[in-house]
Design a protein around this motif. Structure first.
Motif, PDB file in Angstrom:
ATOM      1  N   ASP A 104      64.914  57.189  45.986  1.00 24.33           N
ATOM      2  CA  ASP A 104      64.788  56.719  44.584  1.00 24.33           C
ATOM      3  C   ASP A 104      65.490  55.004  44.676  1.00 24.33           C
ATOM      4  O   ASP A 104      64.940  54.299  43.901  1.00 24.33           O
ATOM      5  CB  ASP A 104      64.776  57.632  43.475  1.00 24.33           C
ATOM      6  N   GLU A 105      66.409  54.414  44.679  1.00 22.13           N
ATOM      7  CA  GLU A 105      67.322  53.471  44.053  1.00 22.13           C
ATOM      8  C   GLU A 105      66.952  52.617  44.681  1.00 22.13           C
ATOM      9  O   GLU A 105      67.180  51.155  44.006  1.00 22.13           O
ATOM     10  CB  GLU A 105      69.175  54.412  44.108  1.00 22.13           C
ATOM     11  N   ALA A 106      66.417  52.629  46.354  1.00 25.67           N
ATOM     12  CA  ALA A 106      66.931  52.138  47.287  1.00 25.67           C
ATOM     13  C   ALA A 106      65.356  51.469  46.564  1.00 25.67           C
ATOM     14  O   ALA A 106      65.191  50.064  46.497  1.00 25.67           O
ATOM     15  CB  ALA A 106      66.592  52.693  48.441  1.00 25.67           C
ATOM     16  N   CYS A 107      63.884  52.222  46.630  1.00 25.65           N
ATOM     17  CA  CYS A 107      62.819  51.545  45.846  1.00 25.65           C
ATOM     18  C   CYS A 107      62.911  50.472  44.849  1.00 25.65           C
ATOM     19  O   CYS A 107      62.036  50.124  44.417  1.00 25.65           O
ATOM     20  CB  CYS A 107      61.918  52.588  46.131  1.00 25.65           C
ATOM     21  N   ALA A 108      63.273  51.546  44.069  1.00 23.46           N
ATOM     22  CA  ALA A 108      63.489  50.856  42.507  1.00 23.46           C
ATOM     23  C   ALA A 108      64.870  49.544  42.780  1.00 23.46           C
ATOM     24  O   ALA A 108      64.921  48.718  42.033  1.00 23.46           O
ATOM     25  CB  ALA A 108      64.663  51.452  41.294  1.00 23.46           C
ATOM     26  N   GLN A 109      65.583  48.887  43.475  1.00 15.56           N
ATOM     27  CA  GLN A 109      66.071  48.206  43.385  1.00 15.56           C
ATOM     28  C   GLN A 109      65.181  46.881  44.582  1.00 15.56           C
ATOM     29  O   GLN A 109      65.349  45.640  43.888  1.00 15.56           O
ATOM     30  CB  GLN A 109      67.356  48.293  44.277  1.00 15.56           C
ATOM     31  N   MET A 110      64.582  47.373  45.561  1.00 16.65           N
ATOM     32  CA  MET A 110      64.229  46.589  46.016  1.00 16.65           C
ATOM     33  C   MET A 110      62.953  45.883  45.247  1.00 16.65           C
ATOM     34  O   MET A 110      62.964  44.380  45.003  1.00 16.65           O
ATOM     35  CB  MET A 110      63.330  47.655  46.984  1.00 16.65           C
ATOM     36  N   ASN A 111      62.451  46.783  44.335  1.00 17.26           N
ATOM     37  CA  ASN A 111      61.372  46.252  43.362  1.00 17.26           C
ATOM     38  C   ASN A 111      61.811  44.930  42.661  1.00 17.26           C
ATOM     39  O   ASN A 111      61.088  44.179  42.218  1.00 17.26           O
ATOM     40  CB  ASN A 111      61.062  47.320  43.023  1.00 17.26           C
ATOM     41  N   THR A 168      62.837  39.069  40.735  1.00 23.22           N
ATOM     42  CA  THR A 168      63.672  38.605  40.416  1.00 23.22           C
ATOM     43  C   THR A 168      63.576  36.636  40.346  1.00 23.22           C
ATOM     44  O   THR A 168      63.057  35.671  40.375  1.00 23.22           O
ATOM     45  CB  THR A 168      65.457  38.652  40.785  1.00 23.22           C
ATOM     46  N   SER A 169      63.990  36.267  39.183  1.00 22.62           N
ATOM     47  CA  SER A 169      63.710  34.688  38.766  1.00 22.62           C
ATOM     48  C   SER A 169      65.049  34.207  39.909  1.00 22.62           C
ATOM     49  O   SER A 169      64.693  33.401  40.140  1.00 22.62           O
ATOM     50  CB  SER A 169      64.215  34.167  37.811  1.00 22.62           C
TER      51      SER A 169
END
Length: 349
Positions: free
Chosen positions: A41-48, A53-54
């Motif tokens: 779940d953390e990996a999905c959130a961080q990838m998104n 990101t700018s």
């Protein structure tokens, strides 16, 4: 493979809100997605987050890692869905940047063609004017591609390109576009009635059920009429071409066209084509190569998802879909009967 905004798919849970995340490098993120470990779940959130990101350096590092992972895949693997959905959501951030990213991936000869169908689906949902790429000419060229699925995706993208630029009049209300002559001529010039019908169904299904058009189609009266009339005529042309006298089947096709249950229409025609032609099925090819929206909010479109999945030979996945529909609609008679009929057809207890 693609889930439209705000709608979950049938095989995965929604991404949970993560209160605090440890920083993960791109390689670690993708490893977690592949292994479905405790940090998934953390990996999905961080990838998104990175894809939105700018910070261009951080974005490029993530894209480089994703590209390497896509090159490693021989076909459709478990983590592909997470990657594709992450890229699909990222179009809401910097669409031109993502469009350039997807075009680079599509040009990469080391990425499997089956994966490129899903990448192309993301591209068709962006298709914005870009000084670095003549996207209109790119799509026009692909409407004549030898690969039927790519040709269909190109028409879907071309429609998006032509209608997403919404002009305003002096009263600040949207003005409907006139139907682009080049776009119309390219569809009309498709000589094969089977190919033409598949593309007309795909265009209409995206037009009605793809959230990208939710604020567009209410004003685009000319395109709305053009798409409806084109599908209606194409159904009749295909029926004549098929040289059959099954008027009851034709009535059913026309019914689904009228009620806008396009996946049920696609299923019935794909089933009809399968019984008539054992060598290939262009309608199923479009389905399997991600040319349609998987839409859960309309139960009859959901039935179409399950039936087409079953017709493609993915019985276990189809069973999951029919069970999920019944869980969402526990007292719906059609949902109960559809699951029961599915089990009977496939000798499932």
């Amino acid at each position: 493979m693609i889930s439209i905004e705000g709608v979950t798919n049938y095989y995965g849970k929604k991404l949970e809100e993560i209160a605090s995340l440890k920083t993960m490098p791109p390689d670690e993120i993708l490893a977690s997605l592949k292994q479905k470990d405790k940090h998934y779940d953390e990996a999905c959130a961080q990838m998104n987050n990175i894809l939105f990101t700018s910070d261009l350096e951080q974005y490029n590092q993530m894209i480089a890692a994703i590209t390497l992972r896509l090159r490693e895949m021989d076909g459709i693997e478990a983590d592909l869905q997470d990657i594709i959905e992450g890229l699909h959501k990222a179009r809401r951030g910097f669409p031109s940047r993502l469009q350039r990213t997807i075009l680079n991936m599509l040009r990469d000869r080391e990425i499997n063609q089956n994966i490129k169908y899903h990448l192309f689906c993301i591209l068709t949902s962006i298709c914005t004017a870009d000084s670095d790429n003549d996207i209109k000419s790119y799509l026009q060229r692909l409407t004549r591609d030898d690969c039927y699925s790519i040709k269909c995706q190109a028409f879907i993208g071309y429609l998006h390109y032509l209608t997403s630029d919404r002009p305003y009049n002096i009263n600040n209300s949207r003005q409907p576009h006139t139907v682009d002559e080049d776009f119309a001529n390219r569809i009309y010039k498709i000589e094969n009635p089977i190919e033409a019908l598949g593309i007309w169904i795909a265009l209409n299904q995206h037009w009605v059920f793809d959230n990208d058009y939710s604020f567009i189609r209410r004003n685009e009266i000319h395109y709305d009429t053009f798409l409806k009339d084109g599908l209606r005529k194409s159904i009749q042309a295909y029926y004549t071409y098929s040289n059959t006298n099954n008027d009851e089947e034709l009535k059913l096709w026309k019914k689904y066209e009228t009620t806008k249950h396009y996946l049920l229409l696609l299923y019935r025609i794909a089933l009809f084509e399968k019984t008539k032609n054992q060598k290939s099925n262009l309608f199923l090819e479009l389905w399997n190569n991600n040319c349609f929206v998987r839409y859960r909010a309309d139960i009859y479109e959901s039935f179409g998802v399950g039936l087409l999945t079953e017709l493609s030979g993915k019985i276990d996945t189809a069973e999951e879909i029919f069970k999920a529909i019944l869980e969402d609609n526990p007292i719906n008679r059609d949902a109960i009967e559809t699951l029961a009929e599915f089990k009977k057809r496939n000798n499932i207890e």
